[in-house]
Motif scaffolding. Structure first.
Motif: not given
Length: 542
Positions: A1-6, A23-27, A53-56, A58-64
């Motif tokens: 699942m890919r997200l695009l955030a600020k 098992r959960v992987f973030v980026n 689960i917290p998400l950040y 980053g610089d690009t705003g992309e979260i996988e």
């Protein structure tokens, strides 16, 4: 699942883990491991927990986000839970709301279970036992409450999974038992016995079969409940069509349990398709509503039984009073029959002694006549007693009674009784008086008073004096005996009270008889020089 955030944005996801180990992987980095995910069944550890689960961004705003899970439990695999993504504050508020709701509902049902168990043990009612069973089963149906609050965080998932599936399998059976508890006469005793035997077998199979087959066994348990449900519906319809008509309480129970059964069917159909149904179930909500309705019905039934019990107690008290009245009546009859028998026995013994001596006196015909008269009077008393017993006649017949004749007969009857204690019996009548009454009852009053006077007098005189006062004829019965003790005087007219070994009915019967004639009776005086009674009877008028 890919997200695009600020860019540089903190987010969070909240969800249940995918069933049976996640098992959960973030980026690309592992952030959560529920249980242990492995391609080796021996190493995999299944578990279900609620995840935050917290998400950040980053610089690009992309979260996988990547979920990885291993399933060696369910043949059809687990399913991806609905996942909420928002700010950490929102996710935290949502999770706390779910936790509070689940804790309140689950713990409330557990508390009600103990309450209903207490009521069932005290009041011995199957309705409370059925409600307690339903509360336990449906409280444990809430997987979030069961696994998060009732179990240790390091619980054995395989044990928890078997218990959860068994709990879900028991839900329709508990609903059927609840139906039986409220309508035992309509459903009969066979249904719960057979249903209990079926679920004993199902329970044993839950701990014997492979864990992959438990869901199929749960489905079978639901199918097994269908014929019992139809059986119960048929029994209830037949009962109310043939033997009784349902009242409002029965309609409420049928509506509440019917609604619960419909929701159970809906839950069974929807399970596995909705996170809410799978982990929380919809029956806890329905159960709370049913509990409110059924509690009202049980309370109404208890109140009705309390009223019925009070009526039974009142009837028992009435029966006790009637039995006491019957005993008093029998004692009174025995007392009344005793005097004629005493007179008959006394004259018969006197004549027997005369015959043994070969002596015949002028008094013998009179004595024999007295014996015959007393025997006739005894026969009349027995006949009236039989008429009263069989309900033929319960009225006292009144007529004109000649006082002079009454006194002559009383003295002739009681003279030998008084002679046993060397007492003389005399009467004085100052006029030709007549009263309105029952001759036999008035004679019995005089006989009772003379007998009592003779019992407490020795070598004395017992007198009967008659006089007229206004509209009444007054009878005075006095003796020269030892008198009545002061402590006994207040109780002389009480039924059953006696100090001389009798039955304590003589004076009580005399008082009732006089009052039956609209007269009155009293103790005038008593002391060492003797006792004096008086009673009045209304005069007869043309």
């Amino acid at each position: 699942m890919r997200l695009l955030a600020k860019p540089h944005q903190w987010l969070a996801i909240g969800s249940f883990s995918v069933d049976y180990g996640t098992r959960v992987f973030v980026n690309g980095e592992e952030v959560r491991n529920v249980g242990r995910v492995s391609d080796n069944p021996e190493e995999a550890i299944p578990k279900v927990r609620y995840m935050t689960i917290p998400l950040y961004s980053g610089d690009t705003g992309e979260i996988e986000i990547l979920y990885q899970y291993s399933n060696y439990v369910h043949n059809d695999g687990g399913f991806i839970q609905s996942t909420n993504i928002s700010t950490p504050e929102n996710i935290d508020e949502y999770q706390r709301g779910v936790a509070v709701w689940s804790l309140l509902l689950g713990s409330g049902l557990i508390f009600l279970m103990f309450w209903f168990l207490l009521c069932a043990s005290i009041q011995k009612r199957r309705e409370y036992a059925a409600l307690a069973l339903c509360c336990l089963v449906i409280a444990c149906r809430n997987q979030f409450f069961f696994s998060e609050y009732l179990l240790d965080p390091d619980y054995n998932f395989y044990w928890e999974y078997r218990v959860m599936i068994l709990d879900v399998a028991f839900i329709p059976a508990t609903a059927l038992y609840l139906l039986y508890a409220f309508f035992p006469k309509a459903i009969g005793r066979k249904m719960p016995c057979i249903l209990g035997g079926v679920f004993v077998v199902i329970t044993a199979l839950h701990w014997i079969l492979e864990i992959r087959d438990l869901v199929d066994l749960c489905h079978i348990s639901y199918y097994c409940c269908i014929p019992f449900l139809l059986w119960s519906i048929f029994g209830i319809l037949r009962y109310y069509l043939k033997e009784a008509r349902p009242d409002r309480r029965d309609v409420l129970v049928l509506g509440a349990v019917g609604y619960l059964i419909v929701m159970l069917i809906r839950e069974g159909v929807s399970s596995g398709e909705s996170q809410m149904v799978t982990h929380f179930g919809i029956t806890p909500f329905v159960m709370v509503i049913c509990l409110m309705i059924l509690a009202v019905v049980i309370n109404a039934r208890i109140q009705r039984q309390v009223v019925a019990l009070e009526q039974v107690n009142q009837e028992n008290q009435l029966l006790q009073q009637m039995n006491e009245m019957n005993r008093d009546f029998l004692r009174m009859v025995a007392h009344e029959l005793k005097t004629p028998l005493t007179v008959i026995s006394g004259y018969a013994q006197l004549e027997e002694r005369q015959l043994e001596k070969g002596m015949h006196t002028d008094k013998s015909p009179g004595r024999l006549k007295t014996i015959r008269d007393e025997a006739d009077r005894l026969g009349v008393m027995v006949s009236k007693l039989m008429d009263y017993t069989y309900g033929k006649s319960r009225d006292v017949e009144m007529s004109v009674v000649n006082v002079q004749d009454l006194l002559i007969y009383a003295t002739s009857v009681m003279t030998p009784v008084c002679a046993k204690r060397e007492n003389r019996l005399r009467f004085q009548n100052k006029g030709d008086y007549k009263v309105w009454g029952n001759a036999e009852l008035l004679l019995q009053v005089l006989i009772n008073l003379i007998a009592n006077a003779s019992r407490f007098t020795e070598k004395g005189v017992i007198s009967i004096d008659i006089e007229e006062e206004a509209e009444d004829i007054v009878f005075h019965v006095s003796d020269t005996g030892c008198g009545i003790s002061p402590e006994v005087v207040p109780h002389i007219f009480e039924k059953g009270y006696t100090t001389g070994g009798g039955n304590g009915l003589g004076l009580a019967v005399c008082l009732e008889t006089v009052r039956l004639h609209d007269g009155d009776m009293e103790l005038v005086s008593t002391g060492p020089n003797g006792t004096r009674f008086r009673f009045s009877i209304p005069k007869w008028k043309e």
